[in-house]
Design a protein around this motif. Sequence first.
Motif, PDB file in Angstrom:
ATOM      1  N   LYS A 259     -45.002 120.313  76.226  1.00 50.40           N
ATOM      2  CA  LYS A 259     -45.320 119.216  75.017  1.00 50.40           C
ATOM      3  C   LYS A 259     -45.735 120.470  73.553  1.00 50.40           C
ATOM      4  O   LYS A 259     -45.281 120.117  72.533  1.00 50.40           O
ATOM      5  CB  LYS A 259     -46.330 118.212  75.205  1.00 50.40           C
ATOM      6  CG  LYS A 259     -46.043 117.749  76.476  1.00 50.40           C
ATOM      7  CD  LYS A 259     -46.971 116.339  76.402  1.00 50.40           C
ATOM      8  CE  LYS A 259     -46.731 115.244  77.622  1.00 50.40           C
ATOM      9  NZ  LYS A 259     -47.288 114.714  78.335  1.00 50.40           N
ATOM     10  N   LYS A 260     -45.868 121.775  74.116  1.00 46.90           N
ATOM     11  CA  LYS A 260     -46.241 122.625  73.030  1.00 46.90           C
ATOM     12  C   LYS A 260     -44.936 123.111  72.893  1.00 46.90           C
ATOM     13  O   LYS A 260     -43.845 123.300  73.305  1.00 46.90           O
ATOM     14  CB  LYS A 260     -47.349 124.096  73.933  1.00 46.90           C
ATOM     15  CG  LYS A 260     -48.394 123.679  74.540  1.00 46.90           C
ATOM     16  CD  LYS A 260     -49.317 122.615  73.361  1.00 46.90           C
ATOM     17  CE  LYS A 260     -50.490 122.575  74.234  1.00 46.90           C
ATOM     18  NZ  LYS A 260     -51.446 121.643  73.620  1.00 46.90           N
ATOM     19  N   PRO A 261     -45.006 123.881  71.130  1.00 43.39           N
ATOM     20  CA  PRO A 261     -44.555 124.786  70.592  1.00 43.39           C
ATOM     21  C   PRO A 261     -43.397 125.625  70.819  1.00 43.39           C
ATOM     22  O   PRO A 261     -43.709 125.984  72.398  1.00 43.39           O
ATOM     23  CB  PRO A 261     -45.035 125.182  68.940  1.00 43.39           C
ATOM     24  CG  PRO A 261     -46.110 124.881  69.257  1.00 43.39           C
ATOM     25  CD  PRO A 261     -46.285 124.065  70.532  1.00 43.39           C
ATOM     26  N   GLU A 262     -42.291 125.303  71.138  1.00 39.54           N
ATOM     27  CA  GLU A 262     -41.135 126.276  72.248  1.00 39.54           C
ATOM     28  C   GLU A 262     -41.776 127.864  71.714  1.00 39.54           C
ATOM     29  O   GLU A 262     -41.658 128.233  72.506  1.00 39.54           O
ATOM     30  CB  GLU A 262     -39.594 125.868  71.341  1.00 39.54           C
ATOM     31  CG  GLU A 262     -38.564 126.505  72.861  1.00 39.54           C
ATOM     32  CD  GLU A 262     -36.849 126.085  72.582  1.00 39.54           C
ATOM     33  OE1 GLU A 262     -36.173 127.077  72.900  1.00 39.54           O
ATOM     34  OE2 GLU A 262     -37.029 125.037  72.143  1.00 39.54           O
ATOM     35  N   ALA A 263     -42.196 128.309  70.720  1.00 38.57           N
ATOM     36  CA  ALA A 263     -41.927 129.135  70.602  1.00 38.57           C
ATOM     37  C   ALA A 263     -43.496 129.886  71.578  1.00 38.57           C
ATOM     38  O   ALA A 263     -43.373 131.034  71.292  1.00 38.57           O
ATOM     39  CB  ALA A 263     -42.498 130.102  69.134  1.00 38.57           C
ATOM     40  N   THR A 264     -44.537 128.790  71.985  1.00 40.14           N
ATOM     41  CA  THR A 264     -45.822 129.517  71.961  1.00 40.14           C
ATOM     42  C   THR A 264     -45.889 128.810  74.111  1.00 40.14           C
ATOM     43  O   THR A 264     -46.447 129.313  74.432  1.00 40.14           O
ATOM     44  CB  THR A 264     -46.516 129.305  71.767  1.00 40.14           C
ATOM     45  OG1 THR A 264     -46.917 127.142  71.089  1.00 40.14           O
ATOM     46  CG2 THR A 264     -46.709 129.209  69.901  1.00 40.14           C
ATOM     47  N   ARG A 265     -44.390 128.185  73.817  1.00 40.02           N
ATOM     48  CA  ARG A 265     -44.462 127.672  75.961  1.00 40.02           C
ATOM     49  C   ARG A 265     -45.269 128.125  76.601  1.00 40.02           C
ATOM     50  O   ARG A 265     -45.528 128.327  77.852  1.00 40.02           O
ATOM     51  CB  ARG A 265     -43.053 126.914  76.209  1.00 40.02           C
ATOM     52  CG  ARG A 265     -43.207 125.552  75.800  1.00 40.02           C
ATOM     53  CD  ARG A 265     -42.192 124.802  76.118  1.00 40.02           C
ATOM     54  NE  ARG A 265     -41.916 124.335  74.892  1.00 40.02           N
ATOM     55  CZ  ARG A 265     -40.865 123.314  74.028  1.00 40.02           C
ATOM     56  NH1 ARG A 265     -39.650 123.408  75.655  1.00 40.02           N
ATOM     57  NH2 ARG A 265     -40.439 122.566  73.262  1.00 40.02           N
TER      58      ARG A 265
ATOM     59  N   GLU B 225     -57.206 118.858  79.653  1.00 37.70           N
ATOM     60  CA  GLU B 225     -57.933 118.528  78.770  1.00 37.70           C
ATOM     61  C   GLU B 225     -58.175 119.356  77.764  1.00 37.70           C
ATOM     62  O   GLU B 225     -57.940 118.624  76.823  1.00 37.70           O
ATOM     63  CB  GLU B 225     -58.677 117.594  79.716  1.00 37.70           C
ATOM     64  CG  GLU B 225     -59.215 116.288  78.643  1.00 37.70           C
ATOM     65  CD  GLU B 225     -60.450 115.812  78.597  1.00 37.70           C
ATOM     66  OE1 GLU B 225     -61.113 115.348  78.127  1.00 37.70           O
ATOM     67  OE2 GLU B 225     -60.579 115.613  79.893  1.00 37.70           O
ATOM     68  N   MET B 226     -58.537 119.894  77.607  1.00 37.80           N
ATOM     69  CA  MET B 226     -58.597 121.089  76.344  1.00 37.80           C
ATOM     70  C   MET B 226     -57.004 121.381  75.880  1.00 37.80           C
ATOM     71  O   MET B 226     -57.183 121.203  74.488  1.00 37.80           O
ATOM     72  CB  MET B 226     -59.676 121.719  76.866  1.00 37.80           C
ATOM     73  CG  MET B 226     -60.035 122.964  75.150  1.00 37.80           C
ATOM     74  SD  MET B 226     -61.191 123.733  75.452  1.00 37.80           S
ATOM     75  CE  MET B 226     -60.867 124.936  76.844  1.00 37.80           C
ATOM     76  N   TYR B 227     -56.239 122.158  76.641  1.00 39.00           N
ATOM     77  CA  TYR B 227     -55.430 122.507  76.552  1.00 39.00           C
ATOM     78  C   TYR B 227     -54.700 121.928  75.521  1.00 39.00           C
ATOM     79  O   TYR B 227     -53.080 122.118  74.922  1.00 39.00           O
ATOM     80  CB  TYR B 227     -54.956 123.780  77.005  1.00 39.00           C
ATOM     81  CG  TYR B 227     -55.876 124.550  77.245  1.00 39.00           C
ATOM     82  CD1 TYR B 227     -56.431 125.439  76.086  1.00 39.00           C
ATOM     83  CD2 TYR B 227     -57.260 125.470  78.156  1.00 39.00           C
ATOM     84  CE1 TYR B 227     -57.688 126.943  75.709  1.00 39.00           C
ATOM     85  CE2 TYR B 227     -57.451 126.360  78.549  1.00 39.00           C
ATOM     86  CZ  TYR B 227     -57.882 126.813  76.893  1.00 39.00           C
ATOM     87  OH  TYR B 227     -58.548 128.335  76.643  1.00 39.00           O
ATOM     88  N   ALA B 228     -54.879 120.522  76.706  1.00 36.48           N
ATOM     89  CA  ALA B 228     -53.588 119.409  76.293  1.00 36.48           C
ATOM     90  C   ALA B 228     -53.345 119.281  75.263  1.00 36.48           C
ATOM     91  O   ALA B 228     -52.024 118.180  74.408  1.00 36.48           O
ATOM     92  CB  ALA B 228     -53.512 118.987  77.200  1.00 36.48           C
ATOM     93  N   SER B 229     -55.229 118.707  74.190  1.00 35.45           N
ATOM     94  CA  SER B 229     -54.476 118.186  73.076  1.00 35.45           C
ATOM     95  C   SER B 229     -53.647 118.479  72.041  1.00 35.45           C
ATOM     96  O   SER B 229     -53.370 120.140  72.398  1.00 35.45           O
ATOM     97  CB  SER B 229     -56.203 118.624  72.828  1.00 35.45           C
ATOM     98  OG  SER B 229     -56.222 119.672  71.991  1.00 35.45           O
ATOM     99  N   PRO B 230     -52.678 118.287  71.005  1.00 37.79           N
ATOM    100  CA  PRO B 230     -51.936 118.152  70.502  1.00 37.79           C
ATOM    101  C   PRO B 230     -52.815 119.141  69.294  1.00 37.79           C
ATOM    102  O   PRO B 230     -51.441 119.862  67.964  1.00 37.79           O
ATOM    103  CB  PRO B 230     -51.958 116.533  69.599  1.00 37.79           C
ATOM    104  CG  PRO B 230     -52.211 116.012  69.977  1.00 37.79           C
ATOM    105  CD  PRO B 230     -53.497 116.296  70.915  1.00 37.79           C
ATOM    106  N   GLY B 231     -54.172 119.671  69.078  1.00 35.65           N
ATOM    107  CA  GLY B 231     -54.620 120.350  67.625  1.00 35.65           C
ATOM    108  C   GLY B 231     -54.140 122.043  68.676  1.00 35.65           C
ATOM    109  O   GLY B 231     -53.640 123.102  67.708  1.00 35.65           O
ATOM    110  N   VAL B 232     -54.241 122.584  69.860  1.00 35.34           N
ATOM    111  CA  VAL B 232     -54.257 123.778  70.188  1.00 35.34           C
ATOM    112  C   VAL B 232     -52.284 123.541  70.289  1.00 35.34           C
ATOM    113  O   VAL B 232     -52.038 123.193  71.008  1.00 35.34           O
ATOM    114  CB  VAL B 232     -54.517 123.343  71.388  1.00 35.34           C
ATOM    115  CG1 VAL B 232     -54.445 125.318  72.453  1.00 35.34           C
ATOM    116  CG2 VAL B 232     -56.099 123.190  70.952  1.00 35.34           C
TER     117      VAL B 232
END
Length: 78
Positions: free
Chosen positions: A23-29, A66-73
Amino acid sequence: MRLSGLQKEVLSLYRQCLRACRKKPEATRPHFQTFARTEFEKSLKLDKRDFGAIEFLLRKGRRQLEMYASPGVKDIRK
């Protein structure tokens, strides 16, 4: 091979981490995937009968997820 309840919980948490990476941006996955892998690899040598330590690490891992899965990260660096 039959897995114990704790082993199933650990595998479940690892799968949840990998799903959250998608669910994270492809560049940072890759950063998230590498972080998850190294966090789990740190505990590979842990005695599988050390239930207290395993349960502690599971709680810690769930909090981190829970912390890292938040959309703001958007990225993680270590």
